[in-house]
Design an enzyme around this catalytic site. Structure first.
Site, PDB file in Angstrom:
ATOM      1  N   GLY A  69      42.260  40.202  37.524  1.00  0.00           N
ATOM      2  CA  GLY A  69      42.239  40.688  36.155  1.00  0.00           C
ATOM      3  C   GLY A  69      43.433  40.183  35.369  1.00  0.00           C
ATOM      4  N   THR A  70      44.583  40.113  36.029  1.00  0.00           N
ATOM      5  CA  THR A  70      45.780  39.608  35.356  1.00  0.00           C
ATOM      6  C   THR A  70      45.594  38.161  34.931  1.00  0.00           C
ATOM      7  OG1 THR A  70      47.259  41.116  36.541  1.00  0.00           O
ATOM      8  CG2 THR A  70      48.231  39.098  35.674  1.00  0.00           C
ATOM      9  N   GLN A 177      40.193  49.373  33.066  1.00  0.00           N
ATOM     10  CA  GLN A 177      40.071  50.762  33.506  1.00  0.00           C
ATOM     11  C   GLN A 177      38.717  51.385  33.184  1.00  0.00           C
ATOM     12  OE1 GLN A 177      41.925  52.613  35.393  1.00  0.00           O
ATOM     13  NE2 GLN A 177      43.608  51.159  35.593  1.00  0.00           N
ATOM     14  N   SER A 194      38.827  43.737  35.966  1.00  0.00           N
ATOM     15  CA  SER A 194      39.284  43.480  37.329  1.00  0.00           C
ATOM     16  C   SER A 194      38.430  44.271  38.305  1.00  0.00           C
ATOM     17  CB  SER A 194      40.750  43.888  37.467  1.00  0.00           C
ATOM     18  OG  SER A 194      41.259  43.546  38.726  1.00  0.00           O
ATOM     19  N   HIS A 196      38.731  45.258  41.445  1.00  0.00           N
ATOM     20  CA  HIS A 196      39.239  46.302  42.332  1.00  0.00           C
ATOM     21  C   HIS A 196      39.445  47.633  41.609  1.00  0.00           C
ATOM     22  CE1 HIS A 196      43.137  44.999  40.646  1.00  0.00           C
ATOM     23  NE2 HIS A 196      43.586  46.176  41.005  1.00  0.00           N
ATOM     24  N   CYS A 320      61.376  57.384  36.844  1.00  0.00           N
ATOM     25  CA  CYS A 320      62.163  57.859  37.987  1.00  0.00           C
ATOM     26  C   CYS A 320      61.658  57.287  39.303  1.00  0.00           C
ATOM     27  CB  CYS A 320      62.149  59.376  38.024  1.00  0.00           C
ATOM     28  SG  CYS A 320      62.699  60.115  36.489  1.00  0.00           S
TER      29      CYS A 320
END
Length: 464
Positions: A69-70, A177, A194, A196, A320
């Site tokens: 996808g990238t 997504q 993508s 996956h 974080c």
């Protein structure tokens, strides 16, 4: 062990596994060759392209299979910008796009192009009018995700596509997504996805370019995939990707209703079970399987490890973590709390029992992390008895990472009189987002940020 990180990678769908195994025996040959084995491989590739194109809503000859996808995003953006270079070199993206889009934008900018980021509201959604106001005569391309990967908010794709069409600007939609849940609204010019993300194998991306869109492939020429994706096609993986996309689409209507109910339960119960929690993202216009919340006074990495030890695999978009001290660009653009950020994305088949068990495990996990960090009680502490309370205090949190600056602020806010100030010194980038968010949750006034010899000084005025 319940896996609650489908937004990162969905478990391999049974149909994908079956198709992959079958295609390993039939689709190994070069589909460009004319002998029997090559013709058989070509038939499988063509059938997969037709199935994927039907799900995307485009013609088969408009669809290219890429290695990820990238790669589809990078190729789509660079090709569209190059194809319209005579128009100009201005690129418009939303502030909450996936990193693959933002990395492409950064590369474009470093090469002399210009980039405008369209802001979002507190739910993570853009406004079509805001997009329209950023389109210029030299705008070559606009990009907008169909739904956000961190908070699940669906974007107004149809409305933005309309303003882009009126301005004569092609719109690239990153549908990674959402594609497994249904087709993207009409009006887009380029689309990426993508496999996956919907339960197909990793290593397969989709790039759709509508006929009539000016597109110039960048990089060395290649004869495969219409020249838009170099290298030998992984036909077994492509077949599995297309088969699983068709399968999840067939299941999407019923599964989305079931998972939305489970996510609604999480959205409602987490704030009731855990003090000082902010559920982020649009509560209605969102993906059915995804919910994100942030916990005050919690180190995100520690919380994820605690949940992992309790048997739950979740992810975080917060600052974080051990890899970065900067807030997620999505949470930063939304202006919401980033401390102790947890993203829960339920895969198909998740049971009510798994969700109920997660809701049992979460409160003690958060409480345990807060105790380890020395966090204050759930309510703002009462002022410490003092003949003359200090009108102002300075908290030195330099060199201490999220969430310590906010914890130290919460500990001393009761030691200044109403109207008094607390100045927090911090060199953690997350404080720029979390201190204002803490003030909003605690109904204190965030005065602003001031320069300091090291880091920044964040000034808070006590209101109650």
């Amino acid at each position: 062990m319940p896996y609650f990180d489908a937004a990162s990678a969905a478990p391999l769908h049974p149909v994908a596994r079956q198709a992959l195994l079958a295609a390993l025996d039939e689709g190994w040959a070069d589909p460009a060759r004319l002998y029997r084995e090559g013709r058989r491989a070509r038939l499988l590739l063509d059938a997969a392209r037709e199935a994927a194109a039907e799900a995307v809503g485009c013609r088969p000859d408009e669809l290219t299979f890429t290695s990820s996808g990238t790669r589809a995003v990078h190729s789509g953006i660079s090709g569209a910008l190059a194809g319209r270079r005579r128009v100009g070199r201005h690129l418009v993206v939303s502030a909450v796009e996936h990193s693959s889009v933002l990395h492409s934008a950064a590369t474009h900018e470093s090469g002399g192009g210009s980039v405008t980021e369209v802001p979002v509201d507190v739910t993570g959604a853009v406004r079509a009018q805001a997009y329209a106001s950023e389109l210029r005569e030299d705008t070559a391309l606009a990009c907008l995700q169909s739904a956000n990967h961190e908070v699940g908010t669906e974007q107004p794709v149809a409305e933005v596509a309309g303003v882009c069409r009126a301005a004569g600007v092609p719109l690239l939609v990153d549908a990674a997504q959402s594609l497994g849940w249904g087709p993207v609204p009409a009006g887009w010019s380029l689309l990426t996805a993508s496999a996956h993300k919907w339960g197909g194998p990793a290593g397969v991306g989709l790039l759709a370019v509508r006929k009539g869109v000016r597109f110039a492939v960048q990089g060395p020429a290649d004869e495969r995939e219409s020249g838009r994706a170099a290298g030998f096609e992984d036909i077994p993986a492509i077949v599995a990707a297309a088969a699983s996309l068709r399968a999840v689409r067939a299941e999407a209507a019923a599964e989305s209703v079931r998972l939305r109910a489970l996510v609604d339960r999480i959205r409602a119960r987490v704030p009731a079970l855990v003090p000082d929690v902010e559920v982020v993202g649009d509560p209605v216009r969102r993906l059915p399987h995804l919910v994100t919340f942030s916990c005050l006074y919690v180190d995100g990495e520690t919380l994820l490890h605690e949940l992992d030890r309790s048997g739950f695999s979740v992810s975080s978009g917060s600052s974080c973590t051990s890899s970065t001290l900067t807030p997620s660009h999505v949470l930063r653009a939304m202006g919401v709390l980033s401390e102790g950020n947890v993203r829960v994305s339920l895969p198909a088949g998740t049971s009510e029992e798994d969700v109920d068990r997660f809701l049992e495990v979460l409160p003690p996990a958060v409480a345990g992390v807060r105790e380890k960090l020395g966090a204050p009680a759930a309510t703002v502490p009462s002022p410490v008895p003092s003949p003359v309370p200090a009108a102002s205090l300075v908290v030195d949190a330099l060199g201490r990472r999220c969430p310590i600056p906010v914890i130290e602020l919460a500990k001393v806010i009761g030691e200044v009189p109403v109207g008094g100030r607390v100045t927090v010194l911090s060199d953690d980038e997350a404080a720029r987002l979390d201190i204002p968010a803490w003030c909003a949750m605690r109904e204190q006034e965030y005065v602003g940020e001031e320069p300091a010899d090291r880091g920044s000084a964040y000034v808070v005025r006590r209101l109650s």
